[in-house]
Enzyme design. Structure first.
Site, mmCIF file in Angstrom:
data_model
loop_
_atom_site.group_PDB
_atom_site.id
_atom_site.type_symbol
_atom_site.label_atom_id
_atom_site.label_comp_id
_atom_site.label_asym_id
_atom_site.label_seq_id
_atom_site.Cartn_x
_atom_site.Cartn_y
_atom_site.Cartn_z
ATOM 1 N N ILE A 60 -20.356 -29.019 -11.901
ATOM 2 C CA ILE A 60 -21.343 -30.090 -12.027
ATOM 3 C C ILE A 60 -20.729 -31.226 -12.853
ATOM 4 O O ILE A 60 -20.098 -30.990 -13.869
ATOM 5 C CB ILE A 60 -22.621 -29.555 -12.707
ATOM 6 C CG1 ILE A 60 -23.200 -28.365 -11.931
ATOM 7 C CG2 ILE A 60 -23.650 -30.653 -12.880
ATOM 8 C CD1 ILE A 60 -23.618 -28.669 -10.523
ATOM 9 N N MET A 72 -21.411 -22.523 -6.451
ATOM 10 C CA MET A 72 -19.992 -22.469 -6.773
ATOM 11 C C MET A 72 -19.327 -23.850 -6.803
ATOM 12 O O MET A 72 -18.287 -24.067 -6.192
ATOM 13 C CB MET A 72 -19.273 -21.538 -5.787
ATOM 14 C CG MET A 72 -19.832 -20.127 -5.774
ATOM 15 S SD MET A 72 -19.885 -19.354 -7.404
ATOM 16 C CE MET A 72 -18.142 -19.174 -7.732
ATOM 17 N N ARG A 73 -19.957 -24.757 -7.536
ATOM 18 C CA ARG A 73 -19.388 -26.098 -7.691
ATOM 19 C C ARG A 73 -19.486 -26.512 -9.152
ATOM 20 O O ARG A 73 -20.466 -26.202 -9.826
ATOM 21 C CB ARG A 73 -20.135 -27.113 -6.835
ATOM 22 C CG ARG A 73 -19.879 -26.915 -5.371
ATOM 23 C CD ARG A 73 -20.582 -27.943 -4.511
ATOM 24 N NE ARG A 73 -20.286 -27.632 -3.133
ATOM 25 C CZ ARG A 73 -19.241 -28.086 -2.478
ATOM 26 N NH1 ARG A 73 -18.390 -28.896 -3.055
ATOM 27 N NH2 ARG A 73 -19.023 -27.737 -1.224
ATOM 28 N N GLY A 106 -27.407 -15.120 -1.995
ATOM 29 C CA GLY A 106 -28.681 -15.394 -2.640
ATOM 30 C C GLY A 106 -29.352 -14.216 -3.308
ATOM 31 O O GLY A 106 -30.574 -14.207 -3.445
ATOM 32 N N SER A 107 -28.596 -13.235 -3.790
ATOM 33 C CA SER A 107 -29.242 -12.073 -4.408
ATOM 34 C C SER A 107 -29.976 -12.447 -5.695
ATOM 35 O O SER A 107 -31.042 -11.895 -5.978
ATOM 36 C CB SER A 107 -28.230 -10.953 -4.660
ATOM 37 O OG SER A 107 -27.274 -11.330 -5.630
ATOM 38 N N ASN A 108 -29.446 -13.380 -6.458
ATOM 39 C CA ASN A 108 -30.150 -13.798 -7.676
ATOM 40 C C ASN A 108 -31.382 -14.630 -7.342
ATOM 41 O O ASN A 108 -32.415 -14.505 -7.993
ATOM 42 C CB ASN A 108 -29.201 -14.547 -8.608
ATOM 43 C CG ASN A 108 -28.212 -13.598 -9.250
ATOM 44 O OD1 ASN A 108 -28.583 -12.617 -9.870
ATOM 45 N ND2 ASN A 108 -26.935 -13.889 -9.080
ATOM 46 N N ASN A 165 -27.734 -21.925 -15.760
ATOM 47 C CA ASN A 165 -26.789 -21.198 -14.922
ATOM 48 C C ASN A 165 -26.762 -19.744 -15.357
ATOM 49 O O ASN A 165 -26.951 -19.421 -16.531
ATOM 50 C CB ASN A 165 -25.386 -21.813 -15.079
ATOM 51 C CG ASN A 165 -24.362 -21.134 -14.187
ATOM 52 O OD1 ASN A 165 -24.562 -20.966 -12.997
ATOM 53 N ND2 ASN A 165 -23.240 -20.735 -14.777
ATOM 54 N N HIS A 170 -24.201 -16.574 -15.533
ATOM 55 C CA HIS A 170 -22.771 -16.259 -15.489
ATOM 56 C C HIS A 170 -22.573 -14.759 -15.707
ATOM 57 O O HIS A 170 -23.188 -14.181 -16.598
ATOM 58 C CB HIS A 170 -22.008 -17.049 -16.556
ATOM 59 C CG HIS A 170 -20.542 -16.808 -16.495
ATOM 60 N ND1 HIS A 170 -19.739 -17.356 -15.508
ATOM 61 C CD2 HIS A 170 -19.728 -16.040 -17.257
ATOM 62 C CE1 HIS A 170 -18.496 -16.947 -15.692
ATOM 63 N NE2 HIS A 170 -18.464 -16.150 -16.739
#
Length: 191
Positions: free
Chosen positions: A95, A92-93, A11-13, A109, A111
């Site tokens: 969509i 990490m899925r 969860g750093s972002n 998102n 990236h």
């Protein structure tokens, strides 16, 4: 603008977004809920630290995509939180269409490359191994094409001759932590 964050890891972002919110730098946006697809994801601990609800949502039955019953559970959770913007911060899925249609134009998102270069997994490693001189990070709208949606903004990171994969990753993460909250703030003022 009510922001919902989806994550899978430490969860750093998400933490960068919440710190920006605490510092009054998130424009008219505020984080109203954090959801994780792993019950032990570090991102969930941020809820208590920042006074934001944080919940695990069972993503089953698939391991790498959000589809079927898991997709339905995530859609219901986000709708219950009344999210105006869904931020994928290390989620990490892949969509799928139902989720995209439910939140059309409301999913962004982050990236770790300068898209359209190096989409998919390990954007930092891809750039490093290719030997490019610049990389960075991109915030984009989410579409059916993985990492292929319209670009909202990018931050450039120079790759120096003495960089290792680890030092490059650290530099990209610093850029990510500045870019994502800035894009959210900008979106909150234009909606």
């Amino acid at each position: 603008m009510r922001v919902v964050i989806l994550g899978s890891g430490r969860g750093s972002n998400a933490e960068a977004i919440l710190q920006a919110q605490q510092a009054g730098q998130l424009g008219a946006a505020r984080v109203v809920h954090i959801f994780a697809d792993k019950p032990d994801a570090g991102i969930l601990a941020l809820g208590a630290r920042f006074g934001v609800p944080a919940s695990f949502v069972d993503p089953a039955p698939f391991k790498t995509k959000l589809e079927g019953e898991g997709e339905d559970r995530f859609i219901a959770a986000i709708q219950a939180a009344q999210g105006d913007l869904v931020v994928l911060a290390g989620f990490m899925r892949v969509i799928k269409p139902k989720f995209l249609e439910t939140f059309a134009g409301k999913i962004i998102n982050l990236h770790p490359s300068l898209l359209p270069s190096f989409p998919g997994l390990d954007g930092i490693g891809q750039a490093f191994r290719r030997g490019v001189k610049v990389t960075g990070c991109t915030v984009h709208y989410v579409t059916l094409e993985v990492d292929g949606g319209p670009i909202l903004d990018q931050a450039v990171v120079r790759i120096e001759a003495n960089d290792t994969l680890e030092t490059l990753a650290a530099k990209v993460h610093v850029a990510e932590h500045a870019l994502l909250p800035a894009v959210i703030a900008k979106l909150s003022l234009t909606k």
